[in-house]
Scaffold this active site. Sequence first.
Site, PDB file in Angstrom:
ATOM      1  N   ASP A   1      32.765  45.883  42.309  1.00  0.00           N
ATOM      2  CA  ASP A   1      34.095  45.557  41.809  1.00  0.00           C
ATOM      3  C   ASP A   1      35.033  46.074  42.884  1.00  0.00           C
ATOM      4  O   ASP A   1      35.209  47.291  43.018  1.00  0.00           O
ATOM      5  CB  ASP A   1      34.371  46.265  40.474  1.00  0.00           C
ATOM      6  CG  ASP A   1      35.698  45.833  39.880  1.00  0.00           C
ATOM      7  OD1 ASP A   1      36.720  45.922  40.590  1.00  0.00           O
ATOM      8  OD2 ASP A   1      35.722  45.400  38.714  1.00  0.00           O
ATOM      9  N   HIS A   2      35.609  45.176  43.663  1.00  0.00           N
ATOM     10  CA  HIS A   2      36.269  45.663  44.878  1.00  0.00           C
ATOM     11  C   HIS A   2      37.500  46.530  44.571  1.00  0.00           C
ATOM     12  O   HIS A   2      37.941  47.280  45.426  1.00  0.00           O
ATOM     13  CB  HIS A   2      36.571  44.516  45.846  1.00  0.00           C
ATOM     14  CG  HIS A   2      37.795  43.719  45.517  1.00  0.00           C
ATOM     15  ND1 HIS A   2      37.798  42.734  44.578  1.00  0.00           N
ATOM     16  CD2 HIS A   2      39.049  43.760  46.006  1.00  0.00           C
ATOM     17  CE1 HIS A   2      39.005  42.210  44.500  1.00  0.00           C
ATOM     18  NE2 HIS A   2      39.797  42.809  45.361  1.00  0.00           N
TER      19      HIS A   2
ATOM     20  N   HIS B   1      38.405  44.076  37.133  1.00  0.00           N
ATOM     21  CA  HIS B   1      39.291  44.969  37.877  1.00  0.00           C
ATOM     22  C   HIS B   1      40.223  45.783  36.967  1.00  0.00           C
ATOM     23  O   HIS B   1      40.366  46.991  37.131  1.00  0.00           O
ATOM     24  CB  HIS B   1      40.155  44.170  38.857  1.00  0.00           C
ATOM     25  CG  HIS B   1      39.364  43.250  39.734  1.00  0.00           C
ATOM     26  ND1 HIS B   1      38.133  43.590  40.263  1.00  0.00           N
ATOM     27  CD2 HIS B   1      39.610  42.000  40.206  1.00  0.00           C
ATOM     28  CE1 HIS B   1      37.678  42.593  41.003  1.00  0.00           C
ATOM     29  NE2 HIS B   1      38.552  41.615  40.984  1.00  0.00           N
TER      30      HIS B   1
HETATM   31  C1  BG6 Z   1      39.412  38.568  42.958  1.00  0.00           C
HETATM   32  C2  BG6 Z   1      39.835  37.383  42.132  1.00  0.00           C
HETATM   33  O1  BG6 Z   1      38.392  39.275  42.312  1.00  0.00           O
HETATM   34  O2  BG6 Z   1      40.517  39.431  43.158  1.00  0.00           O
HETATM   35  C3  BG6 Z   1      40.983  36.643  42.812  1.00  0.00           C
HETATM   36  O3  BG6 Z   1      38.736  36.505  41.961  1.00  0.00           O
HETATM   37  C4  BG6 Z   1      42.098  37.587  43.134  1.00  0.00           C
HETATM   38  O4  BG6 Z   1      41.441  35.589  41.987  1.00  0.00           O
HETATM   39  C5  BG6 Z   1      41.592  38.824  43.856  1.00  0.00           C
HETATM   40  O5  BG6 Z   1      43.026  36.906  43.947  1.00  0.00           O
HETATM   41  C6  BG6 Z   1      42.690  39.860  44.001  1.00  0.00           C
HETATM   42  O6  BG6 Z   1      42.266  40.909  44.814  1.00  0.00           O
HETATM   43  P1  BG6 Z   1      43.305  41.810  45.609  1.00  0.00           P
HETATM   44  O7  BG6 Z   1      42.453  42.860  46.252  1.00  0.00           O
HETATM   45  O8  BG6 Z   1      43.991  40.923  46.578  1.00  0.00           O
HETATM   46  O9  BG6 Z   1      44.235  42.354  44.581  1.00  0.00           O
END
Ligand code: BG6
Length: 497
Positions: free
Chosen positions: A183-184, A246
């Site tokens: 989960d980044h 997230h």
């Molecule tokens: C991803 C989603 O997991 O996270 C995308 O699939 C989204 O739709 C993205 O744009 C957002 O990530 P960050 O790090 O740019 O907030």
Amino acid sequence: KKTENQMLVIFGASGDLTARKLIPGLFNLYLAKQLPPNFVVLGASRSDLTDEAFRDRVVYKSPYLKEKIKKLDESEVKGFADKLFYMDLGKDYDTDYAPLRKRVESLKADHGTSGNIMYYLSTPPTLYETIAQNLSEAGMNTQNNGWKRLIVEKPFGYSLETARQLNKGLHKYFTEPQIYRIDHYLGKETVQNLLVTRFSNSIFEPLWNRNYIDHVEITNAESVGVEKRGGYYDKSGALRDMFQNHLLQIVSLVVMEPPIGDQPEEIRNEKVKALKSLRIMKDEQTLFDNTIRAQYVASEINGEKVKGYREEEGVDPNSTTETYAAIKFFADNWRWHGVPFYVRTAKRMPTKVTEVVIHFKAPHHQIFKDSGMQSKDNKLIIRIQPDEGILIKFGVKVPGQGFKVERANLDFYYSSLAETYVMEAYERLLLDAMQGDATLYARADEVEAAWEFVDPILDYWKNGKDVRMYGYAAGVWGPENADNLMNGFGFWRNPGE
Ligand code: BG6
């Protein structure tokens, strides 16, 4: 921590994520001398590429590395690119992996990577179990000659049921400690810092409960629309795409009790407990009162015409998929009893921002009657991105006669720590997995607990009797009704307004 010699096998290596996130993450680790001495990447996919063509695509000609490469020595770039290899799996991931095993064995012999292998699944999720099974059938999951780990990309399941099935399916071939669900958001410094803010400062945690906190607000806004991902997004929607993973991860870090230490299981146990405490919304009235969904409609932003969601490529013109989701809920436990949480996520907002706002209660006895401060004005704002930092809003006396109070800011920016190198989320998470640290990865029960909370909302949005779909012009802060959700607790804080 030590990073042992190892090999990384990426399934889905010709896809966008590999070029956009994984290879740049590894490249940074290489430049920072964080990769082990003997290390190779084997990209596996269904495209017909040679090693050279793969290197061109993800390194030499990659738009994601262009700027960085310009500033580097050719030999330095080559040093990294030479670690990358590619294997065409043919038409299908569901095939005999004996040839893959052969390639892995020969790379291992040539480069001394030892038997440690990390498999990274970056394919469509329907293939995750198939790949795990094929690895097992080819004897590639056995750990008697080095560890084997499996990193699994999102989405992890489409519902509680499918997430359970996927967990069960993967557990047939890999044990839970071998599985790393990415989960980044957990790779973001500011998300990890939620733990440090809470548990290494004595000024916040004593207030971190129902006695002092009025409500908690979390906003995740993106200015972009669905871009080229309409096909995927239309089957997913904001709740699945952002909230289930997230945002509930962030929620779990805000809600959790102090862990006894910083070991992965100690932290993850508390996160699971936090997620399980979220009150599941069961009846239609509760769901109607506490959830709002909406879609962006065509508009003009800075004089430029912007398409509505239903006009986007790959999106059904009658789509009922939400691009905006706002949910009000409670955590049923000792600490949070009665404190509402308001969480929203959306595409096509005025700006890109993610923040957590802790709204403190007003002092119980108001001494300064004409203070000018609204009653609930003490706030702790944790800016996850951009402008990463922490902001405290508090009252100060306006100089002069009487006791007029005004709001002042104490504002900390990460960028002021100029010397510190902040790792990209994927870079950090890859390094953790390479070192066997699963703290920032989601455990099976964590993912399932999150789905358990989300499932009834999805079901209601799909099948509910009175369910509405609101519209909002692309480029505004969502539908007007969204403030109704807050009834009695003010309005959404729109950062930058
Ligand atoms: C991803 C989603 O997991 O996270 C995308 O699939 C989204 O739709 C993205 O744009 C957002 O990530 P960050 O790090 O740019 O907030």
